[in-house]
Design an enzyme around this catalytic site. Structure first.
Site, PDB file in Angstrom:
ATOM      1  N   ARG A 194      -1.945   0.730  -7.189  1.00 25.17           N
ATOM      2  CA  ARG A 194      -1.221   0.927  -5.862  1.00 25.17           C
ATOM      3  C   ARG A 194       0.153   0.168  -6.249  1.00 25.17           C
ATOM      4  O   ARG A 194       1.183   0.895  -5.620  1.00 25.17           O
ATOM      5  CB  ARG A 194      -1.763  -0.118  -4.663  1.00 25.17           C
ATOM      6  N   GLU A 206      -6.757   5.456   0.666  1.00 24.65           N
ATOM      7  CA  GLU A 206      -6.573   5.984  -0.676  1.00 24.65           C
ATOM      8  C   GLU A 206      -7.492   6.979  -1.246  1.00 24.65           C
ATOM      9  O   GLU A 206      -7.426   7.741  -2.034  1.00 24.65           O
ATOM     10  CB  GLU A 206      -6.855   4.749  -1.725  1.00 24.65           C
ATOM     11  N   ARG A 229      -4.206  -5.992  -6.520  1.00 23.70           N
ATOM     12  CA  ARG A 229      -5.646  -5.533  -6.145  1.00 23.70           C
ATOM     13  C   ARG A 229      -5.986  -4.104  -6.147  1.00 23.70           C
ATOM     14  O   ARG A 229      -5.165  -3.312  -5.934  1.00 23.70           O
ATOM     15  CB  ARG A 229      -5.869  -6.020  -4.843  1.00 23.70           C
ATOM     16  N   HIS A 242       0.935  -4.760   2.294  1.00 28.25           N
ATOM     17  CA  HIS A 242      -0.739  -4.466   2.469  1.00 28.25           C
ATOM     18  C   HIS A 242      -1.505  -5.724   2.152  1.00 28.25           C
ATOM     19  O   HIS A 242      -2.532  -6.221   2.995  1.00 28.25           O
ATOM     20  CB  HIS A 242      -1.080  -3.403   1.686  1.00 28.25           C
ATOM     21  N   HIS A 243      -1.511  -6.276   0.831  1.00 29.59           N
ATOM     22  CA  HIS A 243      -2.216  -7.429   0.564  1.00 29.59           C
ATOM     23  C   HIS A 243      -1.628  -8.542  -0.144  1.00 29.59           C
ATOM     24  O   HIS A 243      -0.832  -8.364  -0.932  1.00 29.59           O
ATOM     25  CB  HIS A 243      -3.473  -6.885  -0.345  1.00 29.59           C
ATOM     26  N   HIS A 281       1.004  -1.113   0.041  1.00 32.95           N
ATOM     27  CA  HIS A 281       0.077  -0.220   0.023  1.00 32.95           C
ATOM     28  C   HIS A 281       1.148   1.207   0.027  1.00 32.95           C
ATOM     29  O   HIS A 281       1.630   1.311   0.947  1.00 32.95           O
ATOM     30  CB  HIS A 281      -1.001   0.057   1.361  1.00 32.95           C
ATOM     31  N   ARG A 294      -6.194  10.653  -1.410  1.00 36.41           N
ATOM     32  CA  ARG A 294      -5.760  10.862  -2.852  1.00 36.41           C
ATOM     33  C   ARG A 294      -7.170  11.022  -3.565  1.00 36.41           C
ATOM     34  O   ARG A 294      -7.350  11.999  -4.633  1.00 36.41           O
ATOM     35  CB  ARG A 294      -4.863  10.107  -3.152  1.00 36.41           C
TER      36      ARG A 294
END
Length: 596
Positions: A427, A403, A569, A529-530, A390, A406
């Site tokens: 990302r 996010e 993602r 992050h993911h 992220h 932004r």
């Protein structure tokens, strides 16, 4: 029982802790409390612990000190209040406070604030892995040789958005369900999600005259995932996303605000009015609905091994309670909803060495237990090498900055005060761009108009991670940014907003100029992050083996699975994923149970 004011209690603790030889000298909370209370003030009359959730013990804490909300009123801090939790559900006192050993502040697993809790030690997660627990042969064999502790239709492992959705869906489909959670708090990573829940062609979009379609969401998701995604799973996600929003709305969720996240062609990220964080809200709604249905929720309980019969069909699960130890639950179906492994940097680094040493935005339980359990049951893994950073984790305090900041108009600048990227690109691209800057960090710059558009920002300001000034020059001086260049950059950006086109970086949305009130800066850097990879499932959320054969009775939903997001993602797709596939897994598991 006499109710003790917590402020007085804490003052006593802080004033006497460590003064050996005094009447209140103690090494832990139990020793401190026993000088004012008896053992049965906390424990049941027989002296045993009530259960792994410590339900009775926590009730006793509340009867003395008050609810979490009441305690928060007496423990305020300039920037943060550990008791004013952003966690959903009913956060138990024992989530942080231990009695007979040193306590650990759960917040420290993510944040880097100094909470200075009495009788506490530094946060440390030192739990054995699933592989290490295999060494407990005698204990496990004894548990398996005994009669099942419980008999139900479906066991759901993990109480994040996918797990709660699965448990509710299965219950509403007529199944008897047990929901287990290894952490002392509910919500998984879902409770931390802030941006939104992507969905296409919803009533909320129509009310705002936003034109969208499941087909466009499908295209955006495939493109964002570099077309590595499983198209069949993406079709399930995009075509059922509206139904998931409707389902959550019917249960009481507020998803009326619709914003834009990176990689989306249109505004489709649904969140509460005013732009509040979507994750904690969604999990709270799910929790409340689980309570209404009397779903059996067991905290501090790990899923250890999926049990199968001689034909390879699921017959239950072996679990381990923090206090009860090993026991097994007989069940027709097991749903794995345990999340990913972004908090396990050793595992992350083996798959992507470039991420070695990176901090993570995830909750401490996201270490990959479910992947090990699934593999041991014969499940295949896919896309494991795809791990997402992220782009905006605050350098100060370790707070993930949504996010949506932004998306609502903030820009990214480097120490030289210049923009360097389309702020709402995907990302992976935004993270790479930030890491290429001086110091491998950047600054989110925004004004009061952006702040007012997203209530979540006030949380960042309250935590002290978003310094403010009445001019860009002053802000630059405070943060070590070239103030003159920053002023020129914002002026240039505002001119692009006026023209309606970003000819510098091709940012697709320019929602507002940055020229209202004060200015704010948040220093950010990417954090793991993911994890896009995970257990292989089909369009019924059934777990498959390496030959793509279904393992009867085993299901998966959420970040523990692979295939939905491909190589990357899109922001807003995680909440949509966990709700959609959680619902699906619950329905299918209940159907399967009825047939068997």
């Amino acid at each position: 029982m006499k109710k003790m004011n917590l402020a007085v209690c804490i003052a006593t603790l802080m004033g006497t802790a460590g003064l050996m030889g005094t009447a209140v000298a103690a090494d832990n909370l139990a020793e401190f409390h026993v000088q004012n209370q008896e053992c049965d003030s906390c424990h049941t009359p027989d002296g045993e612990l009530s259960n792994d959730s410590l339900t009775y013990e926590n009730t006793q804490c509340v009867s003395c000190h008050g609810t979490l909300a009441e305690v928060a009123e007496t423990t305020k801090h300039e920037h943060y209040n550990a008791h004013a939790s952003h966690f959903p559900g009913e956060v138990a006192c024992t989530s942080c406070h231990s009695a007979h050993e040193k306590s650990m502040v759960y917040c420290d697993s993510c944040h880097s604030f100094d909470f200075n809790m009495p009788y506490a030690k530094k946060w440390l997660r030192d739990e054995p892995t699933i592989a290490e627990l295999a060494k407990d042969k005698s204990e496990r064999q004894a548990a398996l040789a005994s009669a099942p502790h419980d008999t139900v239709d479906v066991v759901v492992v993990g109480s994040g958005g996918a797990g709660f959705s699965a448990a509710i869906s299965a219950t509403d489909s007529g199944a008897k369900v047990i929901l287990i959670e290894k952490e002392p708090v509910i919500g998984g990573n879902a409770k931390l999600a802030a941006g939104g829940m992507n969905a296409a062609w919803t009533d909320q979009q129509k009310a705002k005259k936003i034109t969208d379609s499941p087909e466009l969401m499908f295209e955006d998701t495939m493109k964002g995932g570099q077309n590595i995604n499983d198209p069949a799973l993406v079709k399930v996600l995009s075509s059922h996303s509206k139904d998931s929003v409707d389902w959550m709305t019917a249960m009481g969720a507020d998803l009326t605000d619709v914003g834009m996240m990176g990689g989306a062609s249109v505004n489709r990220a649904h969140r509460p009015t005013g732009g509040a964080g979507v994750g904690a809200h969604v999990v709270q709604v799910l929790y409340d609905n689980a309570v209404k249905r009397n779903i059996d929720l067991r905290m501090n309980t790990r899923g250890i091994e999926v049990l199968k019969d001689d034909k390879g069909t699921v017959k239950g699960i072996l679990v381990k309670g923090m206090y009860k130890g090993y026991y097994w639950v007989k069940a027709d179906a097991v749903i794995l909803a345990t999340g990913g492994f972004a908090k396990n940097n050793e595992r992350v680094a083996k798959l992507d060495p470039s991420l070695k040493g990176f901090i993570s935005t995830n909750q401490p339980g996201a270490v990959g237990d479910g992947l090990d359990v699934a593999e041991n049951a014969g499940g295949a893994l896919k896309d494991m090498q795809y791990i997402q950073a992220h782009p905006t984790l605050s350098v100060k305090g370790g707070v993930m900055v949504t996010e949506a900041v932004r998306g609502n108009g903030a820009i990214l600048v480097n120490r030289e005060g210049k923009r360097f990227v389309n702020e709402i690109t995907t990302r992976d691209k935004a993270s790479a761009a930030i890491l290429a800057q001086t110091g491998k960090s950047a600054y989110l710059i925004f004004d009061d108009s952006v702040r007012k558009s997203l209530s979540k920002i006030d949380k960042y300001i309250g935590l002290g991670v978003a310094p403010t000034a009445d001019s860009l020059v002053k802000l630059g001086k405070m943060e070590g940014i070239d103030g003159k260049a920053l002023t020129e950059t914002v002026a240039r950006y505002n001119s692009l907003v006026s023209s309606g086109k970003d000819t510098d970086f091709e940012r697709p949305n320019l929602p507002r100029a940055l020229n209202e009130g004060n200015y704010y800066a948040i220093e950010v850097t990417p954090g793991v992050h993911h994890t896009m990879g995970g257990v292989m499932i089909d369009t019924k959320a059934e777990v498959m083996n390496a030959k793509k054969q279904v393992i009867p009775g085993l299901y998966g939903a959420g970040e523990v699975t692979g295939g939905v997001h491909g190589a990357n993602r899109l922001g807003g797709n995680a909440i949509s994923d966990i709700i959609t596939f959680g619902r699906l897994a619950g329905e299918e598991a209940a159907k399967y149970s009825k047939k068997n």
